[in-house]
Write a protein that holds these residues in place. Structure first.
Motif, mmCIF file in Angstrom:
data_model
loop_
_atom_site.group_PDB
_atom_site.id
_atom_site.type_symbol
_atom_site.label_atom_id
_atom_site.label_comp_id
_atom_site.label_asym_id
_atom_site.label_seq_id
_atom_site.Cartn_x
_atom_site.Cartn_y
_atom_site.Cartn_z
ATOM 1 N N ARG A 181 3.575 8.877 13.914
ATOM 2 C CA ARG A 181 3.347 9.515 15.231
ATOM 3 C C ARG A 181 2.340 10.655 15.107
ATOM 4 N NH1 ARG A 181 9.189 8.875 16.111
ATOM 5 N NH2 ARG A 181 9.438 11.057 15.457
ATOM 6 N N ALA A 182 2.417 11.408 14.009
ATOM 7 C CA ALA A 182 1.433 12.477 13.788
ATOM 8 C C ALA A 182 0.029 11.876 13.695
ATOM 9 C CB ALA A 182 1.772 13.262 12.528
ATOM 10 N N GLY A 183 -0.101 10.765 12.977
ATOM 11 C CA GLY A 183 -1.398 10.086 12.886
ATOM 12 C C GLY A 183 -1.877 9.608 14.227
ATOM 13 N N ALA A 184 -0.971 9.059 15.032
ATOM 14 C CA ALA A 184 -1.329 8.575 16.370
ATOM 15 C C ALA A 184 -1.794 9.728 17.265
ATOM 16 C CB ALA A 184 -0.157 7.842 16.999
ATOM 17 N N ARG A 185 -1.196 10.907 17.104
ATOM 18 C CA ARG A 185 -1.616 12.066 17.896
ATOM 19 C C ARG A 185 -3.067 12.423 17.614
ATOM 20 N NH1 ARG A 185 2.886 16.557 18.655
ATOM 21 N NH2 ARG A 185 4.711 15.205 18.703
ATOM 22 N N LEU A 186 -3.491 12.203 16.396
ATOM 23 C CA LEU A 186 -4.868 12.541 16.025
ATOM 24 C C LEU A 186 -5.867 11.641 16.721
ATOM 25 C CD1 LEU A 186 -4.329 13.037 12.206
ATOM 26 C CD2 LEU A 186 -4.697 14.824 13.913
ATOM 27 N N CYS A 187 -5.457 10.438 17.036
ATOM 28 C CA CYS A 187 -6.367 9.459 17.641
ATOM 29 C C CYS A 187 -6.284 9.467 19.173
ATOM 30 C CB CYS A 187 -6.027 8.058 17.134
ATOM 31 S SG CYS A 187 -6.261 7.911 15.354
ATOM 32 N N ALA A 188 -5.354 10.235 19.703
ATOM 33 C CA ALA A 188 -5.167 10.250 21.173
ATOM 34 C C ALA A 188 -6.210 11.102 21.854
ATOM 35 C CB ALA A 188 -3.763 10.756 21.509
ATOM 36 N N VAL B 205 -8.794 19.412 9.915
ATOM 37 C CA VAL B 205 -7.667 19.951 9.148
ATOM 38 C C VAL B 205 -6.696 20.658 10.082
ATOM 39 C CG1 VAL B 205 -6.977 21.629 7.373
ATOM 40 C CG2 VAL B 205 -8.944 20.134 6.972
ATOM 41 N N ALA B 206 -7.225 21.487 10.983
ATOM 42 C CA ALA B 206 -6.363 22.199 11.942
ATOM 43 C C ALA B 206 -5.604 21.217 12.831
ATOM 44 C CB ALA B 206 -7.204 23.158 12.784
ATOM 45 N N LYS B 207 -6.267 20.152 13.271
ATOM 46 C CA LYS B 207 -5.605 19.142 14.099
ATOM 47 C C LYS B 207 -4.489 18.434 13.329
ATOM 48 C CE LYS B 207 -9.239 17.943 17.379
ATOM 49 N NZ LYS B 207 -10.030 16.847 17.953
ATOM 50 N N VAL B 208 -4.729 18.137 12.056
ATOM 51 C CA VAL B 208 -3.711 17.478 11.236
ATOM 52 C C VAL B 208 -2.493 18.385 11.095
ATOM 53 C CG1 VAL B 208 -3.171 16.634 8.913
ATOM 54 C CG2 VAL B 208 -5.334 15.997 10.002
ATOM 55 N N MET C 289 0.839 -1.185 0.000
ATOM 56 C CA MET C 289 0.000 0.000 0.000
ATOM 57 C C MET C 289 0.878 1.240 0.000
ATOM 58 S SD MET C 289 -3.076 1.003 0.035
ATOM 59 C CE MET C 289 -4.151 2.300 0.512
ATOM 60 N N TYR C 290 0.431 2.266 -0.620
ATOM 61 C CA TYR C 290 1.223 3.492 -0.731
ATOM 62 C C TYR C 290 0.948 4.495 0.376
ATOM 63 C CZ TYR C 290 -3.061 4.750 -3.207
ATOM 64 O OH TYR C 290 -4.365 4.925 -3.552
ATOM 65 N N GLY C 291 0.081 4.161 1.311
ATOM 66 C CA GLY C 291 -0.205 5.073 2.408
ATOM 67 C C GLY C 291 -0.871 4.376 3.567
ATOM 68 N N PHE C 292 -1.166 5.151 4.596
ATOM 69 C CA PHE C 292 -1.874 4.640 5.764
ATOM 70 C C PHE C 292 -2.848 5.715 6.225
ATOM 71 C CE2 PHE C 292 2.310 6.244 6.850
ATOM 72 C CZ PHE C 292 2.084 7.163 7.873
ATOM 73 N N THR C 293 -3.917 5.293 6.894
ATOM 74 C CA THR C 293 -4.977 6.224 7.266
ATOM 75 C C THR C 293 -5.348 6.107 8.734
ATOM 76 O OG1 THR C 293 -6.738 4.663 6.704
ATOM 77 C CG2 THR C 293 -6.003 6.148 4.951
ATOM 78 N N VAL C 294 -5.953 7.177 9.216
ATOM 79 C CA VAL C 294 -6.610 7.184 10.515
ATOM 80 C C VAL C 294 -7.971 7.834 10.311
ATOM 81 C CG1 VAL C 294 -4.457 7.265 11.848
ATOM 82 C CG2 VAL C 294 -5.610 9.394 11.264
ATOM 83 N N ALA C 295 -8.921 7.480 11.149
ATOM 84 C CA ALA C 295 -10.267 8.041 11.057
ATOM 85 C C ALA C 295 -10.570 8.843 12.321
ATOM 86 C CB ALA C 295 -11.297 6.926 10.888
ATOM 87 N N LEU C 296 -11.188 9.984 12.125
ATOM 88 C CA LEU C 296 -11.616 10.828 13.236
ATOM 89 C C LEU C 296 -13.133 10.858 13.254
ATOM 90 C CD1 LEU C 296 -9.202 13.845 12.643
ATOM 91 C CD2 LEU C 296 -8.843 11.855 14.101
ATOM 92 N N SER C 297 -13.699 10.569 14.399
ATOM 93 C CA SER C 297 -15.154 10.614 14.549
ATOM 94 C C SER C 297 -15.547 11.842 15.349
ATOM 95 C CB SER C 297 -15.650 9.362 15.272
ATOM 96 O OG SER C 297 -15.350 8.214 14.515
ATOM 97 N N HIS C 298 -16.730 12.351 15.051
ATOM 98 C CA HIS C 298 -17.288 13.481 15.786
ATOM 99 C C HIS C 298 -16.362 14.693 15.788
ATOM 100 C CE1 HIS C 298 -20.239 10.543 16.963
ATOM 101 N NE2 HIS C 298 -19.303 9.814 17.541
ATOM 102 N N THR C 299 -15.688 14.913 14.658
ATOM 103 C CA THR C 299 -14.799 16.063 14.506
ATOM 104 C C THR C 299 -15.205 16.807 13.243
ATOM 105 O OG1 THR C 299 -12.979 14.811 15.513
ATOM 106 C CG2 THR C 299 -12.390 16.806 14.309
ATOM 107 N N PRO C 300 -15.595 18.081 13.372
ATOM 108 C CA PRO C 300 -15.920 18.849 12.165
ATOM 109 C C PRO C 300 -14.723 18.907 11.223
ATOM 110 C CG PRO C 300 -16.636 20.012 14.151
ATOM 111 C CD PRO C 300 -15.781 18.856 14.601
ATOM 112 N N PHE C 301 -14.987 18.980 9.941
ATOM 113 C CA PHE C 301 -13.933 18.903 8.935
ATOM 114 C C PHE C 301 -12.846 19.955 9.148
ATOM 115 C CE2 PHE C 301 -11.966 19.766 4.843
ATOM 116 C CZ PHE C 301 -11.565 18.486 4.491
ATOM 117 N N ASP C 302 -13.222 21.219 9.288
ATOM 118 C CA ASP C 302 -12.218 22.272 9.440
ATOM 119 C C ASP C 302 -11.389 22.080 10.702
ATOM 120 O OD1 ASP C 302 -12.897 23.493 7.041
ATOM 121 O OD2 ASP C 302 -14.325 24.868 7.977
ATOM 122 N N GLU C 303 -12.022 21.591 11.752
ATOM 123 C CA GLU C 303 -11.287 21.292 12.987
ATOM 124 C C GLU C 303 -10.300 20.147 12.753
ATOM 125 O OE1 GLU C 303 -12.301 19.459 17.370
ATOM 126 O OE2 GLU C 303 -13.739 20.875 16.510
#
Length: 130
Positions: free
Chosen positions: A123-130, A17-20, A1-15
């Motif tokens: 690690r950046a992806g993991a921060r989003l899920c913390a 983007v700012a978190k990423v 696979m050429y990438g990896f993903t994380v999913a955010l629930s109950h987070t508005p889109f613009d928020e």
């Protein structure tokens, strides 16, 4: 696979983007480009799509090392990060895996750089899920 993903629930889109952007900054990346695909599809094709942004993330020290090892590696930079609406109250964040660069170059130094970049992006992806 050429990438990896994380999913955010109950987070508005613009928020999301700012978190990423904040999570990337925490790992030494800056955002060089921000492409709003939703706006582009509307402006160019008059097609309505879900929110979709492509962030061009760059870690200056890693980019410099990569360019020193392989001057044409710029064709594969920056590391793209996609933030897209995946459904109601669900945002998907996809990270390009820097390991994709390794198979496209013969420069041995690129492996260590890709390893470092991948660890930072994960690690950046993991921060989003913390």
């Amino acid at each position: 696979m050429y990438g990896f993903t994380v999913a955010l629930s109950h987070t508005p889109f613009d928020e999301a983007v700012a978190k990423v952007i904040d999570a990337l900054r925490g790992e030494g990346f800056g955002v060089l480009s921000d492409i709003d695909m939703q706006r582009t599809m509307k402006d160019k094709l008059d097609i309505n799509t879900r929110p979709y942004r492509i962030l061009g993330a760059c870690h200056p020290r890693l980019a410099h090392r990569a360019l020193q090892a392989e001057p044409d590696i710029g064709l594969l930079l920056p590391c793209n990060v996609v933030v897209r609406e995946g459904g109601p109250e669900r945002v998907i964040v996809g990270f390009l895996n820097p390991q994709t660069m390794v198979g496209l170059t013969s420069a041995k130094e690129i492996q260590a750089i890709a390893d470092d970049a991948e660890q930072r992006l994960r690690r950046a992806g993991a921060r989003l899920c913390a």
